[in-house]
Motif scaffolding. Structure first.
Motif, PDB file in Angstrom:
ATOM      1  N   SER A 191     -94.379  37.141  61.157  1.00 14.08           N
ATOM      2  CA  SER A 191     -93.483  36.475  61.645  1.00 14.08           C
ATOM      3  C   SER A 191     -92.799  35.582  60.656  1.00 14.08           C
ATOM      4  O   SER A 191     -93.503  34.859  59.887  1.00 14.08           O
ATOM      5  CB  SER A 191     -93.748  35.523  62.965  1.00 14.08           C
ATOM      6  OG  SER A 191     -94.545  36.361  64.060  1.00 14.08           O
ATOM      7  N   HIS A 238    -100.200  37.808  61.719  1.00 19.26           N
ATOM      8  CA  HIS A 238    -100.911  38.060  62.745  1.00 19.26           C
ATOM      9  C   HIS A 238    -102.221  39.141  62.514  1.00 19.26           C
ATOM     10  O   HIS A 238    -102.150  39.633  61.146  1.00 19.26           O
ATOM     11  CB  HIS A 238    -100.084  38.717  63.785  1.00 19.26           C
ATOM     12  CG  HIS A 238     -98.877  37.782  63.996  1.00 19.26           C
ATOM     13  ND1 HIS A 238     -99.056  36.814  64.932  1.00 19.26           N
ATOM     14  CD2 HIS A 238     -97.330  37.917  63.726  1.00 19.26           C
ATOM     15  CE1 HIS A 238     -97.679  36.171  64.970  1.00 19.26           C
ATOM     16  NE2 HIS A 238     -97.029  36.752  64.102  1.00 19.26           N
ATOM     17  N   ARG A 258     -94.318  42.230  69.834  1.00 20.85           N
ATOM     18  CA  ARG A 258     -94.462  41.248  70.715  1.00 20.85           C
ATOM     19  C   ARG A 258     -95.301  40.032  69.926  1.00 20.85           C
ATOM     20  O   ARG A 258     -95.168  38.992  70.188  1.00 20.85           O
ATOM     21  CB  ARG A 258     -95.811  41.630  71.984  1.00 20.85           C
ATOM     22  CG  ARG A 258     -94.913  42.445  72.685  1.00 20.85           C
ATOM     23  CD  ARG A 258     -95.887  42.679  74.113  1.00 20.85           C
ATOM     24  NE  ARG A 258     -96.971  43.214  73.758  1.00 20.85           N
ATOM     25  CZ  ARG A 258     -97.066  44.648  73.810  1.00 20.85           C
ATOM     26  NH1 ARG A 258     -96.201  45.509  74.421  1.00 20.85           N
ATOM     27  NH2 ARG A 258     -98.136  45.318  73.764  1.00 20.85           N
ATOM     28  N   GLN A 262     -93.769  36.591  69.610  1.00 22.14           N
ATOM     29  CA  GLN A 262     -94.520  35.326  70.156  1.00 22.14           C
ATOM     30  C   GLN A 262     -94.627  34.473  69.006  1.00 22.14           C
ATOM     31  O   GLN A 262     -94.505  33.137  69.094  1.00 22.14           O
ATOM     32  CB  GLN A 262     -95.785  35.569  70.395  1.00 22.14           C
ATOM     33  CG  GLN A 262     -95.910  36.523  71.723  1.00 22.14           C
ATOM     34  CD  GLN A 262     -96.881  36.858  72.255  1.00 22.14           C
ATOM     35  OE1 GLN A 262     -98.131  36.785  71.653  1.00 22.14           O
ATOM     36  NE2 GLN A 262     -97.173  37.863  73.256  1.00 22.14           N
ATOM     37  N   GLU A 265     -91.042  32.703  68.455  1.00 28.82           N
ATOM     38  CA  GLU A 265     -91.110  31.641  69.490  1.00 28.82           C
ATOM     39  C   GLU A 265     -91.786  30.499  69.148  1.00 28.82           C
ATOM     40  O   GLU A 265     -91.499  29.267  69.367  1.00 28.82           O
ATOM     41  CB  GLU A 265     -91.285  32.230  70.895  1.00 28.82           C
ATOM     42  CG  GLU A 265     -90.743  31.625  71.747  1.00 28.82           C
ATOM     43  CD  GLU A 265     -91.640  30.502  72.435  1.00 28.82           C
ATOM     44  OE1 GLU A 265     -91.104  29.289  72.940  1.00 28.82           O
ATOM     45  OE2 GLU A 265     -92.945  30.249  72.219  1.00 28.82           O
ATOM     46  N   ARG A 266     -93.151  30.498  68.959  1.00 29.70           N
ATOM     47  CA  ARG A 266     -93.990  29.344  68.353  1.00 29.70           C
ATOM     48  C   ARG A 266     -93.294  28.398  67.382  1.00 29.70           C
ATOM     49  O   ARG A 266     -93.167  27.330  67.406  1.00 29.70           O
ATOM     50  CB  ARG A 266     -95.176  29.871  67.925  1.00 29.70           C
ATOM     51  CG  ARG A 266     -96.166  30.144  69.319  1.00 29.70           C
ATOM     52  CD  ARG A 266     -97.754  30.083  68.786  1.00 29.70           C
ATOM     53  NE  ARG A 266     -97.866  31.164  67.820  1.00 29.70           N
ATOM     54  CZ  ARG A 266     -98.087  32.504  68.183  1.00 29.70           C
ATOM     55  NH1 ARG A 266     -98.116  33.028  69.488  1.00 29.70           N
ATOM     56  NH2 ARG A 266     -98.347  33.556  67.223  1.00 29.70           N
TER      57      ARG A 266
END
Length: 278
Positions: A191, A238, A258, A262, A265-266
């Motif tokens: 991410s 991740h 996903r 996530q 978003e964090r």
């Protein structure tokens, strides 16, 4: 730069003097390393893999990026890194922390200046809309992975506004079925999100200072980046996976999407602890 200013949709003021200095440093650094990398690529020297990491690391500092890394990068390679994509600046940020080559749409090869830089980093160019060429492109990616190269893929197929992650396209995940030295290929979701400008949360209003999408013009956007203060960009690695843990490449792509979503978003919601830099 207050929350009240952010809600009005105003843009932060940049410094033309800072912009001119950064532009001069960026061009000087780039022109210094281009012939070295070109020679390394022509002679197939190991330096051709290490030099881009140094180049992007220095470019990130010139641009005022504070790159915050969370999680652990999978190694040794080869690894297929899959990441969200909101800007051409992702190349500089990810290139500063991942030794590897990017997978880009074929149009990038024809871009003035940046197309040449992409070729020097041994970018793999693919026709994203050519369904009939999926097997050929899979084989090209596979050959690079067989040679031990790390590859960085943006499966969204286009850049977003940086506030969300678009669905991942599954076609190029076919390469994940490849076995390297008898073991399944490692795939690692990553991410990336810009989160702060001069220490202040960016929010939706300021994130376009980093994100480049839609019909934005490149030159004015890049100049804005040169003129702004320090920008924090968070990169989260991740847990790596292989296709053997999934029923299909679509299931693998959905899992990676996903995980990346996530992480984004964090980052954009500030749920991580305040970044300290890297």
């Amino acid at each position: 730069m207050t929350a009240e200013v952010e809600e009005t949709g105003a843009r932060p003021l940049g410094s033309p003097i800072r912009g001119a200095l950064r532009l001069a440093l960026y061009l000087a650094w780039t022109l210094l390393l281009v012939p070295v990398q070109a020679l390394a690529v022509a002679l197939k020297l190991p330096l051709r893999y290490r030099l881009p990491l140094l180049y992007h690391g220095v470019c990130a500092r010139i641009l005022g990026f504070e790159v915050v890394v969370r999680g652990e990068r999978a190694q040794p390679g080869p690894v297929l890194f899959v990441s969200n994509h909101s800007s051409y600046l992702d190349i500089t940020v990810l290139g500063s922390v991942i030794p590897g080559s990017f997978v880009a749409k074929s149009e990038v090869a024809g871009w003035p200046f940046f197309g040449a830089l992409a070729k020097l980093q041994q970018t793999v160019f693919v026709e994203r809309k050519a369904r009939s060429g999926v097997e050929k492109q899979r084989d090209e990616l596979g050959a690079r992975l067989d040679a031990g190269d790390n590859l960085i893929l943006f499966p969204e197929g286009t850049s977003s506004d940086g506030n969300r992650t678009l669905p991942f396209k599954t076609a190029l995940f076919a390469v994940a079925a490849r076995r390297i030295g008898g073991t399944p290929l490692t795939v690692q979701p990553v991410s990336i999100a810009p989160t702060r400008l001069d220490g202040v949360p960016m929010g939706i209003a300021f994130r376009p200072c980093y994100a480049w999408y839609g019909d934005m013009d490149l030159a004015p956007h890049l100049w804005t980046v040169f003129t702004l203060g320090r920008m924090t960009v968070e990169v989260e690695f991740h847990p790596p996976v292989t296709i053997e843990g999934f029923s299909s490449r679509k299931a693998l792509a959905d899992h990676c999407q996903r995980a990346v979503a996530q992480g984004v978003e964090r980052a954009v919601s500030g749920k991580h602890t305040p970044p300290q830099g890297h």
